[in-house]
Motif scaffolding. Structure first.
Motif, PDB file in Angstrom:
ATOM      1  N   ASN A   1      43.942  28.698  49.022  1.00 38.42           N
ATOM      2  CA  ASN A   1      42.725  28.143  48.419  1.00 38.42           C
ATOM      3  C   ASN A   1      42.011  29.171  47.543  1.00 38.42           C
ATOM      4  N   ALA A   2      42.074  30.450  47.948  1.00 39.98           N
ATOM      5  CA  ALA A   2      41.467  31.504  47.135  1.00 39.98           C
ATOM      6  C   ALA A   2      42.173  31.603  45.782  1.00 39.98           C
ATOM      7  N   TRP A   3      43.504  31.518  45.802  1.00 43.47           N
ATOM      8  CA  TRP A   3      44.262  31.539  44.557  1.00 43.47           C
ATOM      9  C   TRP A   3      43.974  30.290  43.717  1.00 43.47           C
ATOM     10  N   SER A   4      43.891  29.127  44.369  1.00 41.60           N
ATOM     11  CA  SER A   4      43.597  27.883  43.647  1.00 41.60           C
ATOM     12  C   SER A   4      42.252  27.980  42.936  1.00 41.60           C
ATOM     13  N   THR A   5      41.260  28.496  43.646  1.00 43.45           N
ATOM     14  CA  THR A   5      39.925  28.666  43.062  1.00 43.45           C
ATOM     15  C   THR A   5      39.966  29.657  41.908  1.00 43.45           C
ATOM     16  N   ALA A   6      40.735  30.726  42.088  1.00 42.76           N
ATOM     17  CA  ALA A   6      40.839  31.747  41.049  1.00 42.76           C
ATOM     18  C   ALA A   6      41.475  31.183  39.780  1.00 42.76           C
ATOM     19  N   PHE A   7      42.530  30.375  39.951  1.00 41.26           N
ATOM     20  CA  PHE A   7      43.181  29.787  38.777  1.00 41.26           C
ATOM     21  C   PHE A   7      42.268  28.781  38.083  1.00 41.26           C
ATOM     22  N   LYS A   8      41.517  28.032  38.869  1.00 38.94           N
ATOM     23  CA  LYS A   8      40.579  27.079  38.260  1.00 38.94           C
ATOM     24  C   LYS A   8      39.516  27.813  37.463  1.00 38.94           C
ATOM     25  N   LYS A   9      38.982  28.877  38.054  1.00 41.93           N
ATOM     26  CA  LYS A   9      37.982  29.693  37.357  1.00 41.93           C
ATOM     27  C   LYS A   9      38.569  30.268  36.065  1.00 41.93           C
ATOM     28  N   MET A  10      39.779  30.766  36.156  1.00 42.95           N
ATOM     29  CA  MET A  10      40.451  31.364  35.010  1.00 42.95           C
ATOM     30  C   MET A  10      40.652  30.357  33.880  1.00 42.95           C
ATOM     31  N   MET A  11      41.118  29.153  34.236  1.00 42.89           N
ATOM     32  CA  MET A  11      41.456  28.156  33.215  1.00 42.89           C
ATOM     33  C   MET A  11      40.236  27.449  32.635  1.00 42.89           C
ATOM     34  N   ASP A  12      39.078  27.635  33.256  1.00 41.69           N
ATOM     35  CA  ASP A  12      37.842  27.026  32.751  1.00 41.69           C
ATOM     36  C   ASP A  12      37.152  27.882  31.694  1.00 41.69           C
ATOM     37  N   THR A  13      37.721  29.041  31.384  1.00 47.90           N
ATOM     38  CA  THR A  13      37.071  29.937  30.431  1.00 47.90           C
ATOM     39  C   THR A  13      37.615  29.738  29.014  1.00 47.90           C
ATOM     40  N   PRO A  14      36.754  29.862  27.995  1.00 48.70           N
ATOM     41  CA  PRO A  14      37.216  29.791  26.600  1.00 48.70           C
ATOM     42  C   PRO A  14      38.265  30.853  26.290  1.00 48.70           C
ATOM     43  N   ALA A  15      38.151  32.001  26.948  1.00 47.53           N
ATOM     44  CA  ALA A  15      39.115  33.079  26.720  1.00 47.53           C
ATOM     45  C   ALA A  15      40.528  32.637  27.111  1.00 47.53           C
ATOM     46  N   TYR A  16      40.619  31.830  28.187  1.00 50.37           N
ATOM     47  CA  TYR A  16      41.938  31.354  28.609  1.00 50.37           C
ATOM     48  C   TYR A  16      42.520  30.391  27.578  1.00 50.37           C
ATOM     49  N   ASP A  17      41.685  29.526  27.034  1.00 53.93           N
ATOM     50  CA  ASP A  17      42.160  28.604  26.002  1.00 53.93           C
ATOM     51  C   ASP A  17      42.834  29.373  24.866  1.00 53.93           C
ATOM     52  N   LYS A  18      42.234  30.486  24.494  1.00 57.40           N
ATOM     53  CA  LYS A  18      42.765  31.308  23.401  1.00 57.40           C
ATOM     54  C   LYS A  18      44.102  31.940  23.799  1.00 57.40           C
ATOM     55  N   LEU A  19      44.160  32.508  25.006  1.00 57.82           N
ATOM     56  CA  LEU A  19      45.389  33.133  25.482  1.00 57.82           C
ATOM     57  C   LEU A  19      46.534  32.125  25.579  1.00 57.82           C
ATOM     58  N   ARG A  20      46.229  30.945  26.105  1.00 56.96           N
ATOM     59  CA  ARG A  20      47.249  29.894  26.249  1.00 56.96           C
ATOM     60  C   ARG A  20      47.760  29.465  24.880  1.00 56.96           C
ATOM     61  N   ALA A  21      46.839  29.248  23.932  1.00 55.04           N
ATOM     62  CA  ALA A  21      47.228  28.812  22.591  1.00 55.04           C
ATOM     63  C   ALA A  21      48.085  29.863  21.893  1.00 55.04           C
ATOM     64  N   GLU A  22      47.776  31.132  22.116  1.00 53.16           N
ATOM     65  CA  GLU A  22      48.553  32.214  21.500  1.00 53.16           C
ATOM     66  C   GLU A  22      50.004  32.195  21.970  1.00 53.16           C
ATOM     67  N   ARG A  23      50.248  31.630  23.126  1.00 55.31           N
ATOM     68  CA  ARG A  23      51.608  31.574  23.676  1.00 55.31           C
ATOM     69  C   ARG A  23      52.257  30.209  23.463  1.00 55.31           C
ATOM     70  N   GLY A  24      51.616  29.381  22.649  1.00 56.85           N
ATOM     71  CA  GLY A  24      52.216  28.098  22.296  1.00 56.85           C
ATOM     72  C   GLY A  24      52.135  27.042  23.375  1.00 56.85           C
ATOM     73  N   LEU A  25      51.296  27.267  24.390  1.00 60.21           N
ATOM     74  CA  LEU A  25      51.136  26.268  25.448  1.00 60.21           C
ATOM     75  C   LEU A  25      49.939  25.371  25.131  1.00 60.21           C
ATOM     76  N   PHE A  26      49.965  24.209  25.715  1.00 60.11           N
ATOM     77  CA  PHE A  26      48.935  23.211  25.442  1.00 60.11           C
ATOM     78  C   PHE A  26      48.238  22.816  26.736  1.00 60.11           C
ATOM     79  N   PRO A  27      46.987  22.356  26.651  1.00 62.72           N
ATOM     80  CA  PRO A  27      46.194  22.118  27.858  1.00 62.72           C
ATOM     81  C   PRO A  27      46.857  21.156  28.845  1.00 62.72           C
ATOM     82  N   PHE A  28      47.015  21.622  30.054  1.00 66.44           N
ATOM     83  CA  PHE A  28      47.455  20.794  31.186  1.00 66.44           C
ATOM     84  C   PHE A  28      47.194  21.631  32.423  1.00 66.44           C
TER      85      PHE A  28
END
Length: 327
Positions: A269-296
């Motif tokens: 659950n700690a990891w799940s919360t951490a990933f949710k926190k991570m993916m909710d940030t604008p910075a993550y959107d940028k990192l994901r897009a730089e690697r050619g991945l799309f929101p999911f």
């Protein structure tokens, strides 16, 4: 010296009886179940960067490469030898789930790990070297139809794997029985890309994101088509879909992580919360897009349910292609 040894023994005994262990975000490790350079490597390195940026971890996550069986070695190793490691995550993709559905991971099933998170989606791609005579997907189909023995497909997976499925669907679109196509299997995307550069294979049925990363790194390749419903944004916007070229092939790919079956609910659950926190940030959107991945984005129970649902769907696809299921 004797006192120090005794004191250490007592400390270890106390830790064992009290259940003390290192926190889940100490000395973290991400296992990429292939050699460097492919999609699993990309997935681990995305988490490595994003978890640091969102301050979930204080020290860089170690990326370990564990090739073998297109994910089978890592899957079996984590379940049998490292089932309770609370600081270890393992990258997976839709291809991993497809292999599970075919029984390629041995005696273990999709119910034997804890599916932690889905961090983005990718799509299949038809890739050739920059010097290839093929300029479009239609060129590939025409060559395969004329003589399937003269076009060699390569991919990071054996017959029945996700990349093989993409090649098989391409051959089928040319009116050729997939069993008649020439196909060379590699351990991962990195090896397949090297073979493409060396002219050992002519077409690589890989993933859009890894192709984009390879191009940015200076690899001389050309993407002929993406297997998406519509054109992808960003750096891939100029690449036509297979559908645009008259070939109705859509192959989405999810990328995510799982953990060992004996990781505690608290740590999971700690990891799940951490990933949710991570993916909710604008910075993550940028990192994901730089690697050619799309929101999911999925975490915890939702990610677990999604993985198991995909495996069920792949069982049906396996039957359609008449593929054998390992016992």
């Amino acid at each position: 010296m004797k006192f120090k040894t005794t004191a250490l023994s007592l400390a270890l005994a106390f830790a064992a009886t009290t259940g003390f262990s290192a926190g889940p975000f100490e000395k973290t490790e991400c296992i990429a179940p292939a050699k460097p350079g492919g999609g699993f490597d990309l997935t681990c390195k995305l988490a490595q960067s994003a978890l640091m940026d969102s301050k979930v971890i204080a020290d860089p996550m170690r990326v370990t490469y564990m090739p073998g069986g297109i994910g089978a070695v890592a899957y079996n190793s984590v379940i049998a030898q490292r089932p309770g490691e609370n600081n270890t995550i393992v990258a997976y993709s839709s291809g991993s789930l497809l292999n599970l559905a075919q029984g390629k991971f041995g005696r273990y099933s999709e119910n034997d790990v804890r599916w932690l998170a889905v961090i983005g989606a990718d799509f299949g791609a038809v890739i050739v070297s920059d010097s290839s005579p093929f300029k479009s997907l239609k060129d590939v189909l025409a060559a395969v139809k004329a003589d399937p023995t003269k076009v060699v497909f390569g991919a990071g997976g054996t017959v029945g794997s996700q990349d093989w499925m993409k090649a098989a669907l391409t051959a089928k679109a040319a009116g050729v029985d997939p069993k008649a196509m020439r196909f060379v299997a590699f351990e991962g995307g990195g090896e397949a890309m090297t073979a493409l550069q060396g002219g050992h294979v002519h077409v690589y049925s890989g993933d859009a994101s890894e192709a984009m990363q390879q191009q940015k790194a200076g690899t001389k390749i050309r993407v002929l088509a993406v297997m998406a419903d519509k054109r992808l944004p960003g750096d891939l916007a100029s690449i036509p879909t297979a559908k645009e070229q008259g070939v109705d092939i859509v192959w989405p790919i999810v990328r995510g992580f799982y953990m060992g079956p004996k990781v505690s609910d608290a740590d999971f659950n700690a990891w799940s919360t951490a990933f949710k926190k991570m993916m909710d940030t604008p910075a993550y959107d940028k990192l994901r897009a730089e690697r050619g991945l799309f929101p999911f984005d999925l975490v915890g129970a939702e990610a677990d349910a999604h993985a198991k649902k995909q495996v069920t769907g792949y069982h049906k696809l396996i039957q359609e292609f008449g593929l054998a299921v390992a016992k």
